[in-house]
Design a protein around this motif. Structure first.
Motif, PDB file in Angstrom:
ATOM      1  N   PRO A   7       0.198  -1.290  -0.497  1.00  0.00           N
ATOM      2  CA  PRO A   7       0.265   0.230  -0.010  1.00  0.00           C
ATOM      3  C   PRO A   7       0.677   1.603  -0.376  1.00  0.00           C
ATOM      4  O   PRO A   7      -0.206   1.969  -0.306  1.00  0.00           O
ATOM      5  N   ALA A   8       2.281   0.718   0.393  1.00  0.00           N
ATOM      6  CA  ALA A   8       2.908   2.288   0.305  1.00  0.00           C
ATOM      7  C   ALA A   8       2.680   3.104  -0.597  1.00  0.00           C
ATOM      8  O   ALA A   8       3.094   2.326  -2.463  1.00  0.00           O
ATOM      9  N   PRO A   9       3.000   4.789  -0.364  1.00  0.00           N
ATOM     10  CA  PRO A   9       2.715   5.037  -1.878  1.00  0.00           C
ATOM     11  C   PRO A   9       3.413   5.199  -3.231  1.00  0.00           C
ATOM     12  O   PRO A   9       3.000   5.434  -4.161  1.00  0.00           O
ATOM     13  N   ALA A  10       4.954   4.829  -2.764  1.00  0.00           N
ATOM     14  CA  ALA A  10       6.892   4.891  -3.823  1.00  0.00           C
ATOM     15  C   ALA A  10       5.091   3.053  -4.788  1.00  0.00           C
ATOM     16  O   ALA A  10       6.609   2.870  -5.349  1.00  0.00           O
ATOM     17  N   ALA A  11       4.337   2.457  -4.424  1.00  0.00           N
ATOM     18  CA  ALA A  11       4.607   0.880  -4.897  1.00  0.00           C
ATOM     19  C   ALA A  11       4.115   1.045  -6.482  1.00  0.00           C
ATOM     20  O   ALA A  11       3.634   2.374  -6.245  1.00  0.00           O
ATOM     21  N   SER A  12       4.891   0.369  -6.978  1.00  0.00           N
ATOM     22  CA  SER A  12       3.806   0.951  -8.775  1.00  0.00           C
ATOM     23  C   SER A  12       4.839  -0.458  -9.469  1.00  0.00           C
ATOM     24  O   SER A  12       4.330  -1.913  -9.027  1.00  0.00           O
ATOM     25  N   VAL A  13       3.243  -0.573 -10.219  1.00  0.00           N
ATOM     26  CA  VAL A  13       3.556  -1.365 -11.529  1.00  0.00           C
ATOM     27  C   VAL A  13       3.831  -0.801 -12.961  1.00  0.00           C
ATOM     28  O   VAL A  13       3.385  -0.128 -13.352  1.00  0.00           O
ATOM     29  N   GLY A  14       4.706  -1.923 -13.673  1.00  0.00           N
ATOM     30  CA  GLY A  14       5.508  -1.882 -14.848  1.00  0.00           C
ATOM     31  C   GLY A  14       4.259  -2.655 -15.619  1.00  0.00           C
ATOM     32  O   GLY A  14       4.440  -3.815 -15.328  1.00  0.00           O
ATOM     33  N   GLY A  54      14.450  -2.678  -8.956  1.00  0.00           N
ATOM     34  CA  GLY A  54      13.359  -2.374  -7.325  1.00  0.00           C
ATOM     35  C   GLY A  54      13.060  -0.926  -8.060  1.00  0.00           C
ATOM     36  O   GLY A  54      12.125  -0.392  -7.196  1.00  0.00           O
ATOM     37  N   SER A  55      13.189  -0.530  -9.146  1.00  0.00           N
ATOM     38  CA  SER A  55      12.726   0.876  -9.454  1.00  0.00           C
ATOM     39  C   SER A  55      11.577   0.703 -10.018  1.00  0.00           C
ATOM     40  O   SER A  55      10.659   1.474 -10.042  1.00  0.00           O
ATOM     41  N   VAL A  56      10.816  -0.392 -10.134  1.00  0.00           N
ATOM     42  CA  VAL A  56       9.305  -1.136  -9.546  1.00  0.00           C
ATOM     43  C   VAL A  56       9.172  -1.994  -8.834  1.00  0.00           C
ATOM     44  O   VAL A  56       9.629  -3.695  -8.773  1.00  0.00           O
ATOM     45  N   THR A  57       7.880  -2.134  -8.480  1.00  0.00           N
ATOM     46  CA  THR A  57       7.634  -2.767  -6.824  1.00  0.00           C
ATOM     47  C   THR A  57       6.963  -4.254  -7.829  1.00  0.00           C
ATOM     48  O   THR A  57       7.476  -5.387  -7.547  1.00  0.00           O
ATOM     49  N   TYR A  58       6.376  -3.906  -8.627  1.00  0.00           N
ATOM     50  CA  TYR A  58       5.322  -5.224  -9.373  1.00  0.00           C
ATOM     51  C   TYR A  58       5.196  -5.153 -11.021  1.00  0.00           C
ATOM     52  O   TYR A  58       5.544  -3.681 -11.720  1.00  0.00           O
ATOM     53  N   GLY A  59       5.408  -5.930 -11.562  1.00  0.00           N
ATOM     54  CA  GLY A  59       5.139  -5.542 -13.217  1.00  0.00           C
ATOM     55  C   GLY A  59       4.303  -6.785 -13.410  1.00  0.00           C
ATOM     56  O   GLY A  59       3.447  -7.835 -13.185  1.00  0.00           O
ATOM     57  N   VAL A  60       3.716  -6.783 -15.147  1.00  0.00           N
ATOM     58  CA  VAL A  60       2.350  -7.525 -15.060  1.00  0.00           C
ATOM     59  C   VAL A  60       2.234  -7.736 -16.887  1.00  0.00           C
ATOM     60  O   VAL A  60       3.212  -6.987 -17.654  1.00  0.00           O
ATOM     61  N   LEU A  61       2.389  -9.469 -16.868  1.00  0.00           N
ATOM     62  CA  LEU A  61       2.287  -9.475 -18.624  1.00  0.00           C
ATOM     63  C   LEU A  61       1.389 -10.724 -18.371  1.00  0.00           C
ATOM     64  O   LEU A  61       1.154 -11.363 -17.561  1.00  0.00           O
ATOM     65  N   VAL A 199      -0.077 -11.929 -15.548  1.00  0.00           N
ATOM     66  CA  VAL A 199       1.127 -12.701 -14.289  1.00  0.00           C
ATOM     67  C   VAL A 199       1.225 -11.566 -13.691  1.00  0.00           C
ATOM     68  O   VAL A 199       1.520 -10.421 -14.614  1.00  0.00           O
ATOM     69  N   VAL A 200       0.556 -11.375 -12.392  1.00  0.00           N
ATOM     70  CA  VAL A 200       1.211  -9.787 -11.491  1.00  0.00           C
ATOM     71  C   VAL A 200       2.482 -10.922 -11.448  1.00  0.00           C
ATOM     72  O   VAL A 200       2.939 -11.853 -10.709  1.00  0.00           O
ATOM     73  N   LEU A 201       4.128 -10.101 -11.103  1.00  0.00           N
ATOM     74  CA  LEU A 201       4.687 -10.576 -11.384  1.00  0.00           C
ATOM     75  C   LEU A 201       5.742  -9.343  -9.696  1.00  0.00           C
ATOM     76  O   LEU A 201       5.332  -8.277  -9.813  1.00  0.00           O
ATOM     77  N   GLY A 202       6.412 -10.255  -9.239  1.00  0.00           N
ATOM     78  CA  GLY A 202       7.324  -9.518  -7.948  1.00  0.00           C
ATOM     79  C   GLY A 202       8.409 -10.054  -7.363  1.00  0.00           C
ATOM     80  O   GLY A 202       8.672 -11.587  -7.748  1.00  0.00           O
ATOM     81  N   ARG A 203       9.011  -9.680  -6.269  1.00  0.00           N
ATOM     82  CA  ARG A 203      10.721  -9.611  -5.344  1.00  0.00           C
ATOM     83  C   ARG A 203      10.180 -10.778  -4.288  1.00  0.00           C
ATOM     84  O   ARG A 203      10.423 -11.267  -4.264  1.00  0.00           O
ATOM     85  N   ASP A 204       8.925 -10.011  -3.937  1.00  0.00           N
ATOM     86  CA  ASP A 204       8.498 -10.597  -3.140  1.00  0.00           C
ATOM     87  C   ASP A 204       7.944 -11.733  -2.370  1.00  0.00           C
ATOM     88  O   ASP A 204       7.158 -12.450  -3.623  1.00  0.00           O
ATOM     89  N   GLU A 205       7.364 -12.928  -1.045  1.00  0.00           N
ATOM     90  CA  GLU A 205       7.192 -13.729  -1.170  1.00  0.00           C
ATOM     91  C   GLU A 205       5.772 -13.840  -1.435  1.00  0.00           C
ATOM     92  O   GLU A 205       5.075 -13.249   0.045  1.00  0.00           O
TER      93      GLU A 205
END
Length: 309
Positions: A7-14, A54-61, A199-205
């Motif tokens: 939820p952090a304001p800096a969170a982003s999605v590529g 880490g320049s985006v929090t999540y990605g969608v492909l 699919v939504v991709l991210g680095r965290d578990e």
């Protein structure tokens, strides 16, 4: 299905840009993703690079389509077989599947005002979009060559750039396609109920839900008779229900492949964990690509009758 994201304001999605692509529309359609800062990326490699640094929090492909099947390049990137121009393969393994978003897909043919499909010479779009409209185009635009473009939105630029008006683009069905272009035909997809799983991709578990499907990539040191059985036999003995088995080229020689396997369950459950240990003992290198919940398909609305001209 909606999952709470950071939820952090800096969170982003590529997403694969520019604005208006199916990937962008998926981000806008999902409340959790729509609330984040949106970052367009030129191609999947850039998106994976941004996820890795880490320049985006999540990605969608895009992951798979009900008509055209698996989007192989997405699987290859997660398996570590991208072009390598932007991402260190050791970093790419930190990016994993989080969840999926399933949306209905509809297509339209867009070109210069007054252009007629039968007079077109070139139709451009993303390869999966062309595949899903191939039958309609063969019937209504038989003299046109189908030429891939980086995205459905990028295809519009090719249509705009052809002063003869003989180039058109297959794009998502929406409102106005672009300035100086018109919709030449609606609902040109092969199947009215077509859907695409993104699919939504991210680095965290991601948190466990108890409804996971796991995807892994299996690489063997060398091809030999019975190599597929070497991979599958431990799953069968453990009673694990496999939902997908596909081979993809490893790009290091003809006939060399890796196996993409999907099953119902989590990789940390005892039976799959034991299977993964056994595969390692059998000299099978396994990369866990991640998990997403059991699919919750959208309910696409019936398409309107097609019209051309």
């Amino acid at each position: 299905m909606t999952t709470t994201l950071e939820p952090a304001p800096a969170a982003s999605v590529g997403y694969l840009g520019p604005a208006g692509t199916f990937t962008h529309r998926t981000v806008l359609a999902d409340p959790a993703l729509a609330a984040l800062r949106h970052v367009p990326c030129a191609d999947p490699d850039e998106l994976m690079a941004r996820l890795s640094d880490g320049s985006v929090t999540y990605g969608v492909l895009a992951w798979e389509n009900s008509v055209a099947g698996l989007v192989g390049p997405t699987a290859d990137l997660l398996a570590g077989l991208g072009t390598g121009k932007a991402v260190d393969p050791s970093e790419r393994s930190q990016v994993r599947l989080h969840r999926d978003v399933v949306i209905p897909v509809r297509f339209q043919l867009v070109g210069r005002p007054g252009a007629r499909p039968e007079a077109l010479r070139t139709v451009r779009s993303h390869p999966h979009a062309l595949d899903q409209c191939r039958a309609w185009l063969a019937e209504h635009a038989p003299r046109s060559s189908l030429v891939p473009a980086p995205s459905t939105t990028a295809a519009l630029e090719f249509a705009l750039g052809d002063p003869t008006g003989r180039t058109a683009a297959v794009t998502p069905k929406a409102g106005l396609a672009a300035p100086r272009l018109s919709v030449l035909a609606d609902d040109i997809g092969e199947t009215a109920t077509a859907e695409t799983r993104f699919v939504v991709l991210g680095r965290d578990e991601p948190a466990r839900t108890g409804r996971e499907r796991t995807v892994i990539a299996c690489f063997q040191q060398r091809d030999r008779p019975g190599s597929l059985m070497t991979v599958l036999e431990p799953f069968a003995r453990a009673g694990i229900d496999l939902l997908r088995i596909e081979s993809r080229p490893t790009r290091d020689g003809l006939g060399r492949s890796y196996f993409l396997i999907e099953w119902r369950g989590h990789p940390d459950d005892p039976p799959p964990r034991a299977v993964l240990r056994e595969l390692a003992e059998r000299a099978v290198r396994v990369r866990v690509l991640g998990t997403f919940d059991e699919p919750n398909p959208s309910r696409p609305t019936p398409s309107r009758p097609r019209k051309a001209g």
